[in-house]
Design an enzyme around this catalytic site. Structure first.
Site, PDB file in Angstrom:
ATOM      1  N   HIS A 177     -27.303 -43.272 -81.891  1.00 31.10           N
ATOM      2  CA  HIS A 177     -26.900 -41.923 -82.308  1.00 31.10           C
ATOM      3  C   HIS A 177     -27.687 -41.423 -83.517  1.00 31.10           C
ATOM      4  CE1 HIS A 177     -23.697 -38.718 -82.419  1.00 31.10           C
ATOM      5  NE2 HIS A 177     -23.708 -39.009 -81.130  1.00 31.10           N
TER       6      HIS A 177
ATOM      7  N   HIS B 273     -28.988 -35.795 -70.704  1.00 39.78           N
ATOM      8  CA  HIS B 273     -27.866 -35.741 -71.646  1.00 39.78           C
ATOM      9  C   HIS B 273     -26.919 -34.633 -71.194  1.00 39.78           C
ATOM     10  CE1 HIS B 273     -26.237 -34.468 -75.735  1.00 39.78           C
ATOM     11  NE2 HIS B 273     -26.025 -35.770 -75.774  1.00 39.78           N
TER      12      HIS B 273
END
Ligand SMILES: [Mg+2]
Length: 382
Positions: A185, A285
């Site tokens: 992340h 994504h």
């Protein structure tokens, strides 16, 4: 046909929907990423949207180029607006010709689309093994977890051990019945990213994602030299130009373009084609709302180097709504044995419950990402 209107809806939990209307009564839906700047994005779509009123919605490439080629261009605000408008135009075109969008982009090139499910993992104490077992029992073939919570530039090996323990607990629970994606992340900096990448290797994850922030991608050369785990990145990149250095570097194995950020459906298709020429896989994504996911499935359907798709069905982000709540034809996202079917309906293939969208939009949208701090009070990446 002419574009006559653009309506914008701020929808909980953290989505922005737009509806583009035409003088022939056909309309298209698009979705934008609110990020942490919801009001800025909404103002932007109104400003950019005004400039395409009266244009022919069939001229998607020309409208894209017109909106993109302003003197100041790019960046997440501009590009999510452009992406949302673009996917709405494809929805209109598909409905007009009565075919799914992927039929304009080469036609279907697969039987079905493998999807993965997110299981958390970034707070100590979360029972990721139970979550993983639950997904396995639901038929999923793959999951994704966040590796870690706050991590300073150089941090304790206790935290490294906690990450390893969580991944180990999943492997013990489900063996190799589930592939495991591990998302750093962009929270981890180079010194700890190379440690984690090396030590996670024994669990043979499907990929590690954003081992460092995209602006630190130079560090990937060192991280990649410490591991054979495939490296994924790209959810914060936009346009062909934003991805070209990633391809040239040769350090990334999987790109994760976001249809609601790259510039839309056709832009994502072009980026995937560039990736193909570098033998790079694509795992789009898509953790946001139903329209973005529907648009992404259109790209997946016609793009052979997509190997897996993110989706956030059943994830409520603690704000009460599932993306299916806004979809009338819920079967478009029905997954079985870890796969979603190829959409068949015209356009994006999705029928939005506009009455519900309107009523939820009245309540407003106030999402922003959590603000984390390290042990010494310095700001940490979320
Ligand atoms: Mg990610």
């Amino acid at each position: 046909m002419k574009i006559t209107s653009i309506d914008v809806y701020k929808v909980k939990p953290r989505w922005i929907f737009i509806k583009v209307g035409t003088d022939e009564g056909i309309y298209g839906w698009g979705e934008l990423i609110s990020g942490t700047k919801t009001e800025t994005v909404v103002a932007g779509v109104k400003e950019m949207g005004e400039t395409i009123i009266g244009k022919n919605p069939m001229q998607i490439e020309d409208i894209w180029q017109t909106l993109y080629r302003s003197f100041f261009r790019g960046g997440p605000i501009n590009m999510t607006i452009l992406s949302g408008i673009e996917m709405a135009l494809w929805d209109i075109k598909g409905k007009y010709f009565n075919i799914p969008v992927y039929e304009f982009l080469g036609g279907r090139s697969r039987d079905r689309i493998m999807v993965y499910s997110w299981i958390g993992g970034d707070r100590p104490g979360q029972t990721v093994a139970d979550e993983a077992l639950d997904r396995k029992n639901k038929g999923f073939k793959a999951i994704k977890m966040n590796a870690t919570s706050e991590m300073h530039y150089v941090d304790s090996f206790k935290k490294v051990d906690e990450v390893l323990k969580r991944v180990d607990s999943i492997r013990s629970a489900v063996g190799y019945d589930l592939e495991i994606g591990i998302d750093f992340h962009g929270r981890v900096h180079k010194p700890m990213a190379k440690v984690l990448a090396k030590e996670l290797e024994k669990y043979r994850p499907m990929f590690i994602e954003e081992p460092v922030l995209p602006e630190n991608d130079d560090a990937l050369i060192e991280i990649a030299s410490h591991t054979s785990i495939p490296i994924a990145t790209g959810e914060r990149l936009y346009t062909r130009w934003g991805f070209k250095d990633v391809f040239r570097s040769g350090l990334v194995d999987i790109i994760q373009p976001d249809v609601a950020m790259t510039g839309g459906i056709l832009e994502t298709k072009k980026i995937a084609a560039m990736a193909e020429a570098f033998d790079i896989a694509v795992a789009p994504h898509a953790p946001y709302g139903p329209i973005a996911l529907a648009a992404t499935l259109q790209v997946d359907s016609c793009t052979p180097n997509v190997f897996i798709q993110e989706q956030s069905l059943g994830i409520h982000y603690n704000m009460g709504f599932d993306l299916l709540d806004f979809v009338k034809n819920k079967e478009i996202f029905s997954y079985k044995d870890g796969f979603v079917d190829i959409p068949q309906k015209p356009g994006l293939g999705i029928e939005i419950d506009e009455d519900l969208v309107k009523s939820v939009a009245e309540e407003g949208l106030h999402w922003t990402n959590p603000k984390w701090r390290n042990y010494d009070g310095t700001i940490a990446e979320w």
